[in-house]
Design an enzyme around this catalytic site. Structure first.
Site, short mmCIF file in Angstrom:
data_model
loop_
_atom_site.label_atom_id
_atom_site.label_comp_id
_atom_site.label_asym_id
_atom_site.label_seq_id
_atom_site.Cartn_x
_atom_site.Cartn_y
_atom_site.Cartn_z
N GLU A 87 0.81 -1.22 0.00
CA GLU A 87 0.00 0.00 0.00
C GLU A 87 0.84 1.27 0.00
O GLU A 87 0.53 2.24 -0.69
CB GLU A 87 -0.96 0.01 1.19
N HIS B 224 -10.95 -5.24 10.51
CA HIS B 224 -11.61 -5.15 9.19
C HIS B 224 -12.97 -4.47 9.29
O HIS B 224 -13.91 -4.84 8.57
CB HIS B 224 -11.81 -6.55 8.59
C1 LIG Z 1 -2.08 -4.51 4.75
C2 LIG Z 1 -3.09 -5.39 4.10
N1 LIG Z 1 -3.34 -5.25 2.79
C3 LIG Z 1 -4.24 -6.03 2.17
C4 LIG Z 1 -4.93 -6.97 2.86
C5 LIG Z 1 -6.00 -7.82 2.17
N2 LIG Z 1 -5.50 -9.20 2.03
C6 LIG Z 1 -5.84 -10.14 2.91
S1 LIG Z 1 -5.09 -11.60 2.58
C7 LIG Z 1 -4.32 -10.96 1.26
C8 LIG Z 1 -3.42 -11.83 0.43
C9 LIG Z 1 -2.23 -12.31 1.20
O1 LIG Z 1 -1.49 -13.15 0.39
P1 LIG Z 1 -0.40 -14.11 1.02
O2 LIG Z 1 0.51 -13.32 1.89
O3 LIG Z 1 0.25 -14.85 -0.09
O4 LIG Z 1 -1.19 -15.09 1.98
P2 LIG Z 1 -2.31 -16.16 1.62
O5 LIG Z 1 -3.64 -15.47 1.81
O6 LIG Z 1 -2.07 -16.62 0.24
O7 LIG Z 1 -2.16 -17.22 2.63
C10 LIG Z 1 -4.64 -9.63 1.06
C11 LIG Z 1 -4.13 -8.79 -0.02
C12 LIG Z 1 -4.68 -7.07 4.24
N3 LIG Z 1 -5.34 -7.92 5.02
N4 LIG Z 1 -3.75 -6.28 4.84
#
Ligand SMILES: Cc1ncc(C[n+]2csc(CCOP(=O)(O)OP(=O)(O)O)c2C)c(N)n1
Ligand SMILES: Cc1ncc(C[n+]2csc(CCOP(=O)(O)OP(=O)(O)O)c2C)c(N)n1
Ligand SMILES: [Mg+2]
Ligand SMILES: [Mg+2]
Lengths: 323, 341, 341, 323
Positions: free
Chosen positions: B77, B146
Site C-alpha cells: 500500500e 476489518h
Molecule cells: C495490509 C493489508 N493489505 C491487504 C490486505 C488484504 N489481504 C488479505 S489476505 C491478502 C493476500 C495475502 O497473500 P499471502 O501473503 O500470499 O497469503 P495467503 O492469503 O495466500 O495465505 C490480502 C491482499 C490485508 N489484510 N492487509
C-alpha cells in the site's frame, strides 16, 4: 530430507493434518449454514506446512500466525472446542468471542494473536523473540505468513531486525502461489522470494510444502539454529490452497483447472497416506484414527454450538487493564 | 425506502437515462466513464485488474482499458499509494483502491504527509488529483481489524477532501466529482452498501463536492448522518413520523468540506439535532459537528447536540455485540425522541 | 511563570527531594529510574542508545543499562514498533521513541490496529504495556512534515491512553505512570518544551493517568489546554487578570482518559470555556471537548464552547506565518475576552 | 570508469560542485546568524554524487531528492536566488516560503518535492516514472536517498514496483556511512545494501562517490537503460557528509576523527581540482570560475535577503485547487 521417519511418528502427523482438515471442512459447513458470521480463510491443502512446522516446536515455544491460521493454531494442541466456540462467537471461545476466526489466540499454548493485517505479524514475532532472549529463555518463535506478504514493507523491516539482533525466529513462508486472486509471480520480478530474505543475512531453504516430513525437518533445523542462539532462518514451503481465498471465493475463476488438479493430486494427506499404506495394516489404523478424530470433533463442535454467547453488557471487557 | 432529492444536477441531462443498479455497479460505471473520458485517469490496487476487485467495483475495467490503465499491484500500500502521489504530480489522475480502510493505517504517510501536504508546501506548484477509494464499516462477523470507520482521522487533515456516499446515485455522481477534483479525495464507500440497489441517472450526473442532501424534510429535529447510517436513520424517522415527530434527515455526503450552510439552516429551524455515524463516538466526526453547531447556532439550540457513534471499543467479533456496538434503528429513535424532551 | 499545583502525590515522599531540571532531563530521569526498578523495561528507537537520543532524552541510558535494555534501531518504525508489541505481549515493558509524531504515520498500523486492539480481541489474554514516546508541535522553521500535533487521531482510538505533559514535573511523573500502565500509552512530548526548566520532586512522584491539573484558579472563564500551550494560556490569563478578568486554567495532561469531572466542575462554575491547543482546529481534540461539554453542561453554558487550534493548513515554513498558524498569547486573550461578551 | 573526461567537461562539473558547496556554506552562515529558521541538512562532502548524477540527466528529466537535497536541486540548474529565498522563507522562494530547506521544489526544472519523511520519495519516484511511460515520454526519474533509507519498508515496496513494472527510475543511494548518528553497518547484517536491491531484479553498481566522473558515468548507464525501456537500476555512491546530520550537530561525537580525516582528504572538490591541475593554467581558470560563482551567489543571496516575506493573510494559498 533424511530417511523416511518411522511410521508411528508419521501417523501422528497424519492425525494432526486430518484434524486440521476436518476442523476446517466443518467450519465451511457451519459458515454455509450461516452459523459462522463473517469470513473464514481456510488452509485446506496447506496442512503439511502448519503441522510439519508445529511438530518441530517445543510446547513452550511460540507461534505467530495469520488469518489463515487455523492449522497453525490447532497444531499447537489447543482445544478444538474452544476454537469452534471462537469462530462461532461464543463466550467460551479462545478469545471469548471477541476475536473470531482470524484471531484464534491461546497464550497458554504459546499461540500469540494471529493477525489479519498482511505483514503485521513479522515485526510482532521479532518482539516475542526479543523477549525470550531478554529473559534468557531458549524459546523460539515460529512466524508464518504467505508469499504475498513479502511485498509488504513492514515484513522487510522485521526480517532485518531479526537478522541484526540474531533473534530466535523461524520465518515460515507458505507459498501457496496466490495472494488473494493475484498470481504470486506476477508481483515479483524473477522467481525467488527467498533471495530477498537471504539479502538480510539469514539462511533460506525451500521445501516441498506438501510433504509434512520435509517441512518438519526443515523447520526443525531452523529451530535448532534459533535455539542455539544462531539467529533467524527462513523456510519456504511450496504449497497450494485447494479452496478460494475465503469461503465466499470459489477459487476457480483465476486459477487454471489443470493447476488446481495438479496440486490436488499432491494433497498432503493423500501423499502421506499413500506412503504409509506400504506398511501392513496401516489403512485400517488410519481409518480408526480418523474415526476417533471425527468423534472428538463432533463432540467439540456440538459443545461449542451449545455454548453461550457473550453477554452484551460485557462489551467493554478486556479493553483496558483492570484498575 | 430512501427518498433522494438532489438539489443540483450540473451536467447536461439531455441523454440522461435513469437505471436501477447497485452501489457497486454505480461505482463501476463511474470509473468506466471517467477512464473513457480522460486518458490520464488510471486505476490501481490489489486484485482490481484481472479479478475486478474483491467487491467487484472494478470489474471488466482492465479488459476494457488494458493493464496500463488498470493496474494490479502487490500488497504494497505504501508503494502504490506513493506511486499514485508521484503520478498525480506528473499529470495522471490515479484512482487507487485500498481494500479496507483499516489498511490505510499501513500507508497513512502517503495520504497525510504526502498527498495532503505537497500541494501546499510547494507553494501550489503541484496539484494532487488522486482518489483514495476505500470501504469501511462493520458487518456481522467482521472483527477489529476489518471494520473500522476512520473518517474522523481524514477529516482532521487539511488538504484532504472526504466523501462518503450513501446511495448508488451518489456513489456514481460523487465518484465522478472526486476523479475530476484536483485535490486528493478520500472516498469512503461502505461494505454494507455495495449490494444495495437504487436509481442512477447516468451520463453527466455529478454531485459537487461539499454538497449535502436533505433526504427527508422535517421540522422538529435534525438528524445529521451519512453512509450506511442513512437508511437506518430514515427508518427511524419513518417510525417517529407515526408518532407525529417530524425528523429532518440530512445525508452529509461530503465530510470535508462540510455543507455548513445547509446544516446550520436546518438546525436553526428545528433547534434540535442529533449526529449519527458508525465511527467511534469519542473524537469522531460527530465531535466536530457538535463543536461547530454549538458554536454557530448556540442561540438556536433548545437542547445539546446529540452524538451517536460506535461504542469506544474495537469492533468485537461476535454478532451478539452488534446492536450495542453500532447505532440501530431503535437507539436512533430513542436518541431523537429524548433530545426533544 | 507556571504555577503547578498538583493535587495528588501517590508515592512515598520520604526521600522526595525537589530538583530543578529541564523537561528532557526529567524524562531521562524517569526512564533511568524505571529501567533501574523493573528489569522488564526496555527502551528502543532511532539514535536512542549510543547517541542518547536526538533530543537527549535517553542520554547515558545505554551506557548504564547496556545495549540489550536500550536498543538502537534501524529507520524501521513499523519494524520496531511491532517488535515492541510482540515483546509487550511476552512480558517486557517497551518504551519506544518515535522521533517525531509525524513519523507515526508510517507505522500507524502497529499503534492502532495492533497495540490498541490485541488486548481486546484476544478476550483480555494479552496486555500491552508499551509507551510510544514521541514529540510533536510546531516551532519557527519547522515545515509541514515535522510539526504536526496528532493527539486527535490517537484520542479517537479505543484502547489507547494519550498523555501530554506540559512541565518537567509532569514529564517525570506522567512518564513513570505511563511505563507502569498495562495499557498502551501514546506519550506526547513537545519539542518546544525540552529545554524548559522547572522543579521536579523525584523518587516516587507519579501522576496518575486521567488526572488534570488546575494550574490557575479563576471564576469568570475556564481555559482548557495542554502541552506547550499551557504557558501561553497562563500568560494570557495573567494579562487578563490585570483587567479584572479571572481565568481558570486547566492543564488537561491526560487526553484519554479525560478528567471529565474536573472539566465539568469548572465549566459549570464559570459558564464560559475556551479550548486551546496546537492541533488543527477542524476535528481536533477541542472538537471532542466541545461536544462533551455542550452535552453535559448545556444548561450551565452562557456562551458556546470556544475552540482554538492551528489553522487548518499544513504548517507553512516561513516564520512569518507562525502567529497566524498557532494560537498566541494575544489571540488567546481576545478569545477569552470575547467569550465573555 | 572509462578514460578521464576532457578538462572542459570536468570543469563544468567542478563549477557545479563548487556552487553547491558554497551555497551550503552560506546557508550554514545564515543559519548561525539566525536568518534561516529551523534545521538545514547539508550535503557538504557529498557534492560529487548530486552533481555527477544530475549531469547524466536531460533537462526534462525528473529528480526526487530528500531533505539533504540542496545539491541535487541546484545541480538541475534552478535559480540560486529562489533557493536562497526559499530557505529564508521569502515569498520569492521556490515554494513561496511554504516549504523551506527540506522541500526545495522546482517543477519547471524537473525538481519534484524533496521529502523529509525517510523513504517516502521512492514510491513517489516510481509514480513519476509511471506517468512518463503512460504518456509515452522517454523522461527518466532520478531518485536519491541515503543508505539508512533502505531500512524503511516503503522503500522496498517501491523497488519492487519499479522492477515489476520496468519503470524508468534510477535509484541513487548516497551511502554516507551514517543515518543521523547511527553507523550504517550497525543496522544491517553483512556489508551490502546493494544485495537487497539486487534481489528485486535490477542491476546494481557501487561507485566512488567522491569521484564525480565515476558517479556521472554510472548514472549515465542507468539513465540509458531507463530511457531504453529496460527498467530501473540502483547506483550506490560511497561518500561521507563532512558536517553533522543537521546544522545543530557537530558530527564529531559519534564519528572517529581518523575517519573524518580520511574522508575529508577525499573531498570531491579537492580530488577533482588536483586531477585537473595537471593541465596548464587550470589553477587560474578554476580560481576565476570560483570567483564568478562567488559573485553570482553574493548577488543571489543579497537579493533573497532583500526579498519580501509572504503575506500572513495568504496562509491558505495553495492548499486546495482553485474553484
Ligand atoms: C495490509 C493489508 N493489505 C491487504 C490486505 C488484504 N489481504 C488479505 S489476505 C491478502 C493476500 C495475502 O497473500 P499471502 O501473503 O500470499 O497469503 P495467503 O492469503 O495466500 O495465505 C490480502 C491482499 C490485508 N489484510 N492487509
Ligand atoms: C520515517 C522517518 N523516520 C525517521 C526520520 C528521522 N530521520 C531523518 S534523516 C534520518 C537518517 C536518514 O539516514 P540516511 O537515509 O542514510 O540519509 P542521510 O541523512 O545520511 O543522508 C532519520 C532517521 C524521518 N525523517 N522519517
Ligand atoms: Mg499466498
Ligand atoms: Mg546516510
Amino acid at each position: 530430507m533424511t530417511a523416511t521417519w518411522p511410521a508411528d511418528r508419521l501417523v501422528g502427523l497424519y492425525c494432526q493434518m486430518y484434524l486440521v482438515r476436518r476442523f476446517e471442512e466443518r467450519c465451511l459447513e457451519l459458515s454455509r449454514k450461516g452459523l459462522i458470521p463473517g469470513s473464514i480463510h481456510l488452509c485446506i491443502g496447506q496442512e503439511a506446512a502448519a503441522v510439519g512446522a508445529a511438530s518441530a516446536l517445543r510446547s513452550d515455544d511460540l507461534t505467530v500466525a495469520t488469518y489463515r491460521g487455523h492449522g497453525h493454531v490447532l497444531a499447537r494442541g489447543i482445544d478444538p472446542r474452544a476454537a469452534f466456540a471462537e469462530v462461532l462467537g461464543r463466550q467460551t471461545g479462545l478469545c471469548k468471542g471477541r476475536g473470531g476466526s482470524m484471531h484464534l489466540t491461546d497464550m497458554s499454548h504459546g499461540v500469540l494473536p494471529p493477525n489479519s493485517i498482511v505483514g503485521a505479524g513479522l515485526p510482532i514475532a521479532t518482539g516475542a523473540a526479543l523477549a525470550q532472549l531478554h529473559k534468557g529463555a531458549d524459546r523460539v518463535v515460529l512466524c508464518s505468513f504467505g508469499e504475498g506478504t513479502l511485498n509488504q514493507g513492514g515484513a522487510h523491516e522485521a526480517l532485518n531486525l531479526a537478522a541484526i539482533w540474531s533473534l530466535p525466529v523461524i520465518f515460515l513462508c507458505e507459498n501457496n502461489q496466490y495472494s488473494e486472486m493475484t498470481p504470486a509471480y506476477q508481483m515479483i520480478k524473477g522467481d525467488s522470494f527467498a533471495t530477498r530474505v537471504a539479502a538480510y543475512g539469514m539462511p533460506t531453504t525451500k521445501v516441498d510444502g506438501m510433504n509434512v516430513q520435509a517441512v518438519a525437518e526443515a523447520v526443525a533445523q531452523a529451530v535448532t539454529r534459533a535455539r542455539n542462539g544462531e539467529g533467524p532462518s527462513y523456510v519456504e514451503a511450496d504449497t497450494y490452497r485447494f479452496l478460494g481465498h475465503y469461503q465466499g471465493d470459489p477459487g476457480t475463476s483465476y486459477r487454471p483447472v489443470d493447476e488446481i488438479n495438479y496440486w490436488r493430486a499432491r494433497d498432503p494427506l493423500l501423499l502421506l497416506a499413500a506412503q504409509l499404506s506400504a506398511e501392513a495394516g496401516m489403512d485400517m489404523r488410519l481409518k480408526a484414527e480418523e474415526e476417533s478424530i471425527e468423534v472428538a470433533l463432533d463432540t467439540a463442535q456440538q459443545a461449542a454450538l451449545d455454548d453461550p454467547l457473550p453477554l452484551r453488557d460485557d462489551v467493554w471487557e478486556g479493553l483496558y487493564a483492570a484498575g | 425506502m430512501q427518498q433522494v432529492r438532489d438539489k443540483v444536477d450540473t451536467g447536461s441531462s439531455v441523454a440522461a437515462a435513469v437505471h436501477e443498479m447497485t452501489y457497486a455497479q454505480a461505482l463501476n460505471r463511474a470509473l468506466a466513464e471517467e477512464l473513457e473520458r480522460d486518458p490520464s485517469v488510471i486505476v490501481m490496487g490489489e486484485d482490481v485488474g484481472a479479478y475486478g476487485g474483491v467487491f467487484g467495483v472494478t470489474r471488466d475495467l482492465q479488459a476494457r482499458f488494458g493493464p496500463r490503465r488498470v493496474l494490479d499491484t502487490p500488497i504494497s500500500e505504501t508503494g502504490f499509494l506513493g506511486c499514485a502521489v508521484g503520478a498525480a504530480m506528473c499529470g495522471l489522475r490515479p484512482v487507487v483502491e485500498i481494500m479496507f480502510v483499516d489498511f490505510t493505517l499501513v500507508c497513512m504517510d502517503q495520504i497525510v504527509n504526502q498527498a495532503a501536504k505537497l500541494p501546499f508546501l510547494t507553494g501550489g506548484q503541484v496539484r494532487m488529483p488522486i482518489v483514495f477509494r476505500t470501504q469501511q464499516g462493520a458487518r456481522p462477523g467482521t472483527a477489529a481489524q476489518h471494520s473500522q470507520c476512520l473518517e474522523a482521522l481524514f477529516a482532521h487533515v487539511p488538504g484532504l477532501r472526504v466523501l462518503a456516499p450513501a446511495t448508488p446515485a451518489d456513489a456514481y455522481g460523487m465518484l465522478k466529482a472526486a476523479i475530476r477534483s484536483d485535490d486528493p479525495v478520500v472516498y469512503l464507500e461502505h461494505k454494507a452498501l455495495y449490494a444495495t440497489v437504487g436509481p442512477v441517472r447516468l451520463s453527466e450526473y455529478i454531485v459537487p463536492i461539499g454538497m449535502s442532501n436533505t433526504v427527508r424534510s422535517g421540522s422538529h429535529v435534525t438528524a445529521l448522518t451519512y453512509s450506511a447510517m442513512v437508511p437506518v436513520v430514515l427508518s427511524a424517522a419513518d417510525a417517529l413520523a407515526e408518532d407525529g415527530i417530524s425528523v429532518e434527515v440530512i445525508d452529509l455526503r461530503s465530510l470535508a468540506p462540510l455543507d455548513e450552510a445547509a446544516v446550520l439552516e436546518s438546525v436553526k429551524r428545528t433547534g434540535h439535532v442529533v449526529v449519527i455515524h458508525e465511527g467511534w463516538r469519542r473524537g469522531g466526526y460527530g465531535a466536530e459537528l457538535a463543536g461547530l453547531i454549538q458554536e454557530l447556532a448556540f442561540d438556536w439550540l433548545d437542547a445539546p447536540v446529540g452524538r451517536m457513534g460506535a461504542r469506544d471499543v474495537p469492533k468485537p467479533f461476535s454478532p451478539v455485540f452488534d446492536s450495542v456496538y453500532l447505532p440501530t434503528k431503535d437507539s436512533v429513535i430513542s436518541a431523537l425522541r429524548s433530545t426533544l424532551c
